[in-house]
Enzyme design. Sequence first.
Site, PDB file in Angstrom:
ATOM      1  N   ASP A  39      25.984 -43.063 116.826  1.00 23.71           N
ATOM      2  CA  ASP A  39      24.706 -42.444 116.471  1.00 23.71           C
ATOM      3  C   ASP A  39      24.620 -41.062 117.120  1.00 23.71           C
ATOM      4  O   ASP A  39      25.004 -40.883 118.274  1.00 23.71           O
ATOM      5  CB  ASP A  39      23.546 -43.333 116.931  1.00 23.71           C
ATOM      6  CG  ASP A  39      22.239 -42.957 116.263  1.00 23.71           C
ATOM      7  OD1 ASP A  39      21.757 -43.720 115.415  1.00 23.71           O
ATOM      8  OD2 ASP A  39      21.691 -41.873 116.587  1.00 23.71           O
ATOM      9  N   ASN A  97      16.501 -51.414 110.283  1.00 21.49           N
ATOM     10  CA  ASN A  97      15.156 -51.055 109.841  1.00 21.49           C
ATOM     11  C   ASN A  97      15.137 -51.049 108.322  1.00 21.49           C
ATOM     12  O   ASN A  97      16.025 -50.473 107.686  1.00 21.49           O
ATOM     13  CB  ASN A  97      14.774 -49.672 110.383  1.00 21.49           C
ATOM     14  CG  ASN A  97      14.572 -49.691 111.888  1.00 21.49           C
ATOM     15  OD1 ASN A  97      13.915 -50.590 112.400  1.00 21.49           O
ATOM     16  ND2 ASN A  97      15.133 -48.724 112.589  1.00 21.49           N
ATOM     17  N   VAL A 106      16.879 -43.192 107.259  1.00 19.77           N
ATOM     18  CA  VAL A 106      17.993 -42.835 106.362  1.00 19.77           C
ATOM     19  C   VAL A 106      18.115 -43.917 105.289  1.00 19.77           C
ATOM     20  O   VAL A 106      18.293 -45.103 105.615  1.00 19.77           O
ATOM     21  CB  VAL A 106      19.321 -42.708 107.142  1.00 19.77           C
ATOM     22  CG1 VAL A 106      20.460 -42.354 106.191  1.00 19.77           C
ATOM     23  CG2 VAL A 106      19.201 -41.654 108.244  1.00 19.77           C
ATOM     24  N   HIS A 110      22.044 -49.388 107.198  1.00 23.00           N
ATOM     25  CA  HIS A 110      22.810 -49.264 108.442  1.00 23.00           C
ATOM     26  C   HIS A 110      22.314 -50.298 109.433  1.00 23.00           C
ATOM     27  O   HIS A 110      21.133 -50.580 109.535  1.00 23.00           O
ATOM     28  CB  HIS A 110      22.717 -47.858 109.042  1.00 23.00           C
ATOM     29  CG  HIS A 110      21.325 -47.302 109.120  1.00 23.00           C
ATOM     30  ND1 HIS A 110      20.645 -46.866 108.003  1.00 23.00           N
ATOM     31  CD2 HIS A 110      20.486 -47.106 110.171  1.00 23.00           C
ATOM     32  CE1 HIS A 110      19.459 -46.431 108.367  1.00 23.00           C
ATOM     33  NE2 HIS A 110      19.322 -46.574 109.669  1.00 23.00           N
TER      34      HIS A 110
HETATM   35  P1  AMP Z   1      16.844 -45.537 111.142  1.00 27.52           P
HETATM   36  O1  AMP Z   1      15.581 -45.024 111.802  1.00 27.52           O
HETATM   37  O2  AMP Z   1      17.060 -47.002 111.349  1.00 27.52           O
HETATM   38  O3  AMP Z   1      16.908 -45.111 109.690  1.00 27.52           O
HETATM   39  O4  AMP Z   1      18.045 -44.864 111.922  1.00 27.52           O
HETATM   40  C1  AMP Z   1      18.671 -43.679 111.519  1.00 27.52           C
HETATM   41  C2  AMP Z   1      19.641 -43.310 112.630  1.00 27.52           C
HETATM   42  O5  AMP Z   1      20.569 -42.364 112.118  1.00 27.52           O
HETATM   43  C3  AMP Z   1      18.986 -42.654 113.856  1.00 27.52           C
HETATM   44  O6  AMP Z   1      19.290 -43.436 115.014  1.00 27.52           O
HETATM   45  C4  AMP Z   1      19.622 -41.269 113.900  1.00 27.52           C
HETATM   46  O7  AMP Z   1      19.836 -40.807 115.214  1.00 27.52           O
HETATM   47  C5  AMP Z   1      20.920 -41.498 113.151  1.00 27.52           C
HETATM   48  N1  AMP Z   1      21.514 -40.313 112.527  1.00 27.52           N
HETATM   49  C6  AMP Z   1      20.909 -39.412 111.727  1.00 27.52           C
HETATM   50  N2  AMP Z   1      21.784 -38.480 111.320  1.00 27.52           N
HETATM   51  C7  AMP Z   1      22.977 -38.813 111.864  1.00 27.52           C
HETATM   52  C8  AMP Z   1      24.288 -38.247 111.819  1.00 27.52           C
HETATM   53  N3  AMP Z   1      24.558 -37.128 111.120  1.00 27.52           N
HETATM   54  N4  AMP Z   1      25.285 -38.860 112.506  1.00 27.52           N
HETATM   55  C9  AMP Z   1      25.033 -39.973 113.222  1.00 27.52           C
HETATM   56  N5  AMP Z   1      23.824 -40.566 113.296  1.00 27.52           N
HETATM   57  C10 AMP Z   1      22.809 -39.990 112.637  1.00 27.52           C
END
Ligand code: AMP
Length: 125
Positions: A39, A97, A106, A110
Site C-alpha cells: 500500500d 471495504n 478504489v 482489494h
Molecule cells: P480502500 O479505502 O479500501 O478503497 O483502500 C484503498 C487503498 O489503496 C488505500 O489504503 C490507499 O493507500 C491505497 N492506494 C491508493 N493508490 C495506491 C497506489 N498507487 N499504490 C498502492 N496503494 C494505493
Amino acid sequence: MPIDATLPYDASNIFARILRGEIPNRTVYEDEHVLAFHDINPQAPTHVLVIPKGAYVSWDDFSVRASEAEIAGFIRAVGKIAREAGLVEHGYRLLANIGQHAGQEVPHLHIHIFAGAPLGPMLAR
Ligand code: AMP
C-alpha cells in the site's frame, strides 16, 4: 470520496492502471489470477493489497461474477502471501471495504493485509 459499489466497473481506476503497467507498484506476489503490492500509504508495519486481475468492483461483484478458478486462486493467494511473509506466527488482519459505509476508495476489489504489530480494535469507536 467513497465509491458506489453498485456502479459498473470503471477501467480507469488506479488499480486497473497498475494492472496494465501504466503506474508503478511495489509488487509482493503475482500469479495468473492475482497481483499483490505494498500500500502506498501504509496503516501498519506490513500493509499489502491483494487484487484479482479480473475487472471486479468489489467483493460483492466478485462473489457473484468471478469463476470458481478466480475465486479459489484469489483466496489461496491471500493465504500464501501472508504465510510466505511470515505473518502467521504473530497473526494478521484481512479487511475488504465494500462501498460507501465501508469507505471504499478504489473501485477494484482489494483485500488489505495488515500485520507487524498489535492492530488494535476491529473498528474505530
Ligand atoms: P480502500 O479505502 O479500501 O478503497 O483502500 C484503498 C487503498 O489503496 C488505500 O489504503 C490507499 O493507500 C491505497 N492506494 C491508493 N493508490 C495506491 C497506489 N498507487 N499504490 C498502492 N496503494 C494505493
